[in-house]
Motif scaffolding. Structure first.
Motif, PDB file in Angstrom:
ATOM      1  N   ASN A  60     -12.632   2.242 -13.438  1.00  0.00           N
ATOM      2  CA  ASN A  60     -12.277   3.351 -12.545  1.00  0.00           C
ATOM      3  C   ASN A  60     -11.692   4.510 -13.346  1.00  0.00           C
ATOM      4  N   GLY A  95      -1.562  16.654  -6.640  1.00  0.00           N
ATOM      5  CA  GLY A  95      -2.623  15.652  -6.623  1.00  0.00           C
ATOM      6  C   GLY A  95      -2.374  14.402  -7.433  1.00  0.00           C
ATOM      7  N   ASP A 128      -1.624  10.703  -8.599  1.00  0.00           N
ATOM      8  CA  ASP A 128      -1.902   9.404  -7.976  1.00  0.00           C
ATOM      9  C   ASP A 128      -0.635   8.574  -7.834  1.00  0.00           C
ATOM     10  N   SER A 180       2.247   9.190   1.755  1.00  0.00           N
ATOM     11  CA  SER A 180       0.953   8.512   1.867  1.00  0.00           C
ATOM     12  C   SER A 180       0.385   8.688   3.269  1.00  0.00           C
ATOM     13  N   LYS A 181       1.246   8.553   4.255  1.00  0.00           N
ATOM     14  CA  LYS A 181       0.820   8.720   5.647  1.00  0.00           C
ATOM     15  C   LYS A 181       0.442  10.175   5.921  1.00  0.00           C
ATOM     16  N   THR A 226      -0.524  12.569   3.761  1.00  0.00           N
ATOM     17  CA  THR A 226      -1.678  13.077   3.015  1.00  0.00           C
ATOM     18  C   THR A 226      -2.958  12.282   3.248  1.00  0.00           C
ATOM     19  N   GLY A 227      -2.810  11.078   3.751  1.00  0.00           N
ATOM     20  CA  GLY A 227      -3.986  10.239   3.947  1.00  0.00           C
ATOM     21  C   GLY A 227      -4.491   9.595   2.671  1.00  0.00           C
ATOM     22  N   ARG A 228      -3.702   9.657   1.606  1.00  0.00           N
ATOM     23  CA  ARG A 228      -4.071   8.970   0.367  1.00  0.00           C
ATOM     24  C   ARG A 228      -2.859   8.188  -0.135  1.00  0.00           C
ATOM     25  N   THR A 229      -3.119   7.103  -0.809  1.00  0.00           N
ATOM     26  CA  THR A 229      -2.035   6.237  -1.247  1.00  0.00           C
ATOM     27  C   THR A 229      -1.289   6.850  -2.434  1.00  0.00           C
ATOM     28  N   ILE A 230       0.006   7.049  -2.259  1.00  0.00           N
ATOM     29  CA  ILE A 230       0.861   7.526  -3.345  1.00  0.00           C
ATOM     30  C   ILE A 230       1.630   6.318  -3.863  1.00  0.00           C
TER      31      ILE A 230
END
Length: 395
Positions: free
Chosen positions: A34, A63, A65, A162-163, A165-169
């Motif tokens: 990945n 941005g 991760d 995370s909630k 932005t809709g992406r896992t932090i």
């Protein structure tokens, strides 16, 4: 003696890896295949005072991760995010007259330091302090304006972001100076485990990585039931500009628990095949200082001293050039360990001359070598460089 093996032809090795039977030319060389993670080192600490919720929010906005933090303990046993027990380094404690009498000189991991120390302050007192930028080249406008968060507050923050932005932090906590705090009767490992269990994150797939420079801290947490990904950090003091070899000095010569036990080995034993095999018995990855992967060498004058090549009056990385990469990334991957080197920064004094004052050029070298993530003070630069790298692979 250092036993990291230098690749004689790094570019050739990379070319062979790309066209070997392992896959097509656009194959990523990371352990899991990945793209490498961008880990915001103490948040977006190149822009805002480090390890504050504001710095972490900026990193998420850019941005990143993962957001990274160091944990130290207060007098009342609460884990807070600071890189050093010495609050003089990253807070405005010196500007608070009520705490003047607590200034003292002590040893931390064998190093004599003068300042104010977290273990002499309650959480309520810590909350009256503000974070400051630790680099004079970085913005000073926000000094003292942002408070010091607790570990629990950062967990709550990451979940909320995370909630939102809709992406896992993910988060990346470090047990900082664990022997120092244990000796003070303020051990942190059980508290780290309790917080992770309460968050519902005690698994290999949870959005958390737990790191330490001290193997004993990681081994203890693993034995006590911590199932998250664990990372052994590997430090060094500097680089010999004549040879490119790693140098060692207190307190970053070896894990302090080794010093206390009379073990004279330095961190470099960890990057040998045997050292990596040992790390694999208790950890999932390594976080080496980036110079274990790509070192630098300076120009040496007739007097035997490094030359100030750029004539700025100082000798630093900008006066040196990169040397061929070691085989550490490939060796770690062979041992089943991922590799997250530290720390990438944009300031020109921290970039070897061959990167042409552009941090993206440095990231490109490490991404091509297959690192699984990078600790960076400037996540936006790391992300831009990653996008360029992926594009070059047609991904």
């Amino acid at each position: 003696m250092r036993t990291v093996h230098f690749a004689l032809a790094a570019t050739a090795a990379l070319g062979l890896a790309a066209c070997s039977t392992t896959g097509p030319a656009n194959k990523l060389l990371t352990l899991d295949g990945n793209p490498p993670l961008v880990i915001a080192h103490r948040g977006a600490s190149g822009q805002l005072p480090e390890q504050t919720l504001e710095a972490y929010a900026r990193a998420v906005e850019l941005g990143a991760d993962v957001i990274e933090m160091d944990l130290v303990s207060t007098k009342d046993g609460v884990l807070i995010a600071r890189h050093d027990p010495n609050l003089a380094i990253s807070t405005d404690v010196a500007k608070h007259p009520r705490f003047a009498s607590r200034k003292k000189t002590i040893k931390v991991d064998g190093e004599t330091q003068t300042g104010w120390f977290s273990n002499d302050f309650t959480l309520a007192e810590i909350k009256t302090l503000g974070g400051i930028s630790t680099d004079p080249e970085r913005p000073q406008d926000f000094n003292g304006k942002f408070k010091i968060p607790t570990f629990q507050e950062i967990i709550d923050f990451a979940k909320a972001k995370s909630k939102e932005t809709g992406r896992t932090i993910a988060i990346y906590p470090e047990t900082k100076n664990p022997t120092y705090f244990r000796d003070l009767g303020l051990p942190m490992e059980d508290k780290v485990i309790a917080a992770i269990n309460a968050a519902g994150w005690n698994s290999k797939t949870a959005p958390i990585y737990v790191q330490s420079f001290e193997p004993g801290s990681l081994k203890y947490m693993k034995a006590k039931g911590l199932k998250t990904r664990l990372i052994q950090l590997i430090d060094g003091d500097g680089i010999d500009m004549k040879t490119g070899a790693m140098t060692y000095a207190v307190p970053v010569d070896r894990p302090y628990e080794w010093t206390k036990a009379g073990d004279k080995r330095n961190f470099d034993v960890m990057v040998t095949p045997a050292g990596l095999a040992e790390i694999k018995t208790y950890a999932d990855g390594i976080g080496p200082w980036k110079r274990y992967i790509v070192s630098i060498k300076g120009s040496i004058g007739s007097d035997g001293k490094p030359l100030d090549v750029n004539k700025d009056g100082k000798i630093n990385d900008a006066d040196a050039t990169s040397v061929s990469p070691t085989t550490l990334v490939a060796d770690a991957h062979k041992a089943g360990l991922f590799v997250h080197p530290f720390t990438f920064r944009n300031e020109s004094r921290r970039l070897a001359a061959d990167y042409n004052k552009d941090g993206r050029n440095e990231y490109a070298v490490y991404y091509k070598l297959g690192v699984d993530g990078v600790f960076t003070d400037f996540p936006d630069t790391a992300i831009a460089a990653r996008a360029d790298y992926l594009k070059s692979l047609g991904r």
